[in-house]
Scaffold this motif. Sequence first.
Motif, PDB file in Angstrom:
ATOM      1  N   VAL A   8       1.499 -11.144  -8.294  1.00 62.42           N
ATOM      2  CA  VAL A   8       0.274 -11.942  -8.288  1.00 62.42           C
ATOM      3  C   VAL A   8      -0.323 -11.877  -6.891  1.00 62.42           C
ATOM      4  N   ARG A   9      -1.630 -11.836  -6.850  1.00 60.07           N
ATOM      5  CA  ARG A   9      -2.386 -11.832  -5.593  1.00 60.07           C
ATOM      6  C   ARG A   9      -3.381 -12.980  -5.678  1.00 60.07           C
ATOM      7  N   ASP A 120     -16.375  -6.669   5.559  1.00 57.35           N
ATOM      8  CA  ASP A 120     -16.139  -5.293   5.128  1.00 57.35           C
ATOM      9  C   ASP A 120     -14.645  -5.012   5.257  1.00 57.35           C
ATOM     10  N   PHE A 121     -13.944  -5.042   4.142  1.00 65.38           N
ATOM     11  CA  PHE A 121     -12.489  -4.907   4.168  1.00 65.38           C
ATOM     12  C   PHE A 121     -12.023  -3.513   4.546  1.00 65.38           C
ATOM     13  N   GLU A 122     -12.898  -2.537   4.522  1.00 61.19           N
ATOM     14  CA  GLU A 122     -12.500  -1.195   4.956  1.00 61.19           C
ATOM     15  C   GLU A 122     -12.289  -1.163   6.467  1.00 61.19           C
ATOM     16  N   LYS A 123     -12.783  -2.180   7.168  1.00 57.49           N
ATOM     17  CA  LYS A 123     -12.623  -2.268   8.621  1.00 57.49           C
ATOM     18  C   LYS A 123     -11.546  -3.285   9.007  1.00 57.49           C
ATOM     19  N   VAL A 124     -10.848  -3.812   8.009  1.00 60.69           N
ATOM     20  CA  VAL A 124      -9.819  -4.824   8.230  1.00 60.69           C
ATOM     21  C   VAL A 124      -8.449  -4.171   8.073  1.00 60.69           C
ATOM     22  N   GLN A 131      -7.098  -4.453  -0.240  1.00 59.17           N
ATOM     23  CA  GLN A 131      -8.482  -3.975  -0.202  1.00 59.17           C
ATOM     24  C   GLN A 131      -9.064  -3.884  -1.610  1.00 59.17           C
ATOM     25  N   MET A 132      -8.268  -3.384  -2.549  1.00 57.71           N
ATOM     26  CA  MET A 132      -8.733  -3.288  -3.923  1.00 57.71           C
ATOM     27  C   MET A 132      -8.973  -4.683  -4.500  1.00 57.71           C
ATOM     28  N   ALA A 133      -8.065  -5.601  -4.221  1.00 62.76           N
ATOM     29  CA  ALA A 133      -8.217  -6.979  -4.692  1.00 62.76           C
ATOM     30  C   ALA A 133      -9.488  -7.606  -4.121  1.00 62.76           C
ATOM     31  N   TRP A 134      -9.779  -7.336  -2.850  1.00 64.60           N
ATOM     32  CA  TRP A 134     -10.986  -7.876  -2.214  1.00 64.60           C
ATOM     33  C   TRP A 134     -12.246  -7.363  -2.917  1.00 64.60           C
TER      34      TRP A 134
END
Length: 142
Positions: A8-9, A120-124, A131-134
């Motif tokens: 779970v996320r 921008d989760f690609e920069k996190v 990232q997929m969940a975001w």
Amino acid sequence: MNIPQSIVRIFLRLPNGQLGAQLRDNIPGIASQGMLSTFGGGVDIGESPQQAALREMEEETCLTTNDYKMEFITTFTNQNTQKDRIILPNNHLFLARVSNCDKIEIKEGVGLVVLRKDVDFEKVNAGEGTQMAWKLLQEYLK
């Protein structure tokens, strides 16, 4: 590292509209060491994803079901590699709408990270599953 077949996320939705995630410990052997991640964890045998989400929330944030409203968003798979094996666990994504931030007491990880909805989760520094969940959460919140 043992990767369960189903996890779970959980992202937190704080009363001010911002979103909460977990900053993971930098301990060898745990998933996503030192990275931004969702709250949550493995679904135990005989447990539903909803039950696991409620249990993980209490274990990791000390919040009880009186302190938030849990919403199921979706289930997705995310590829993990462990000792030359590819594992595709089911990821059950939830959003916990928290009614009172003062009751949050982080018990796992370094702490709570508060995020704007437009980050921008690609920069996190976050793993692929987070990232997929975001991205899925962003679609859900539109």
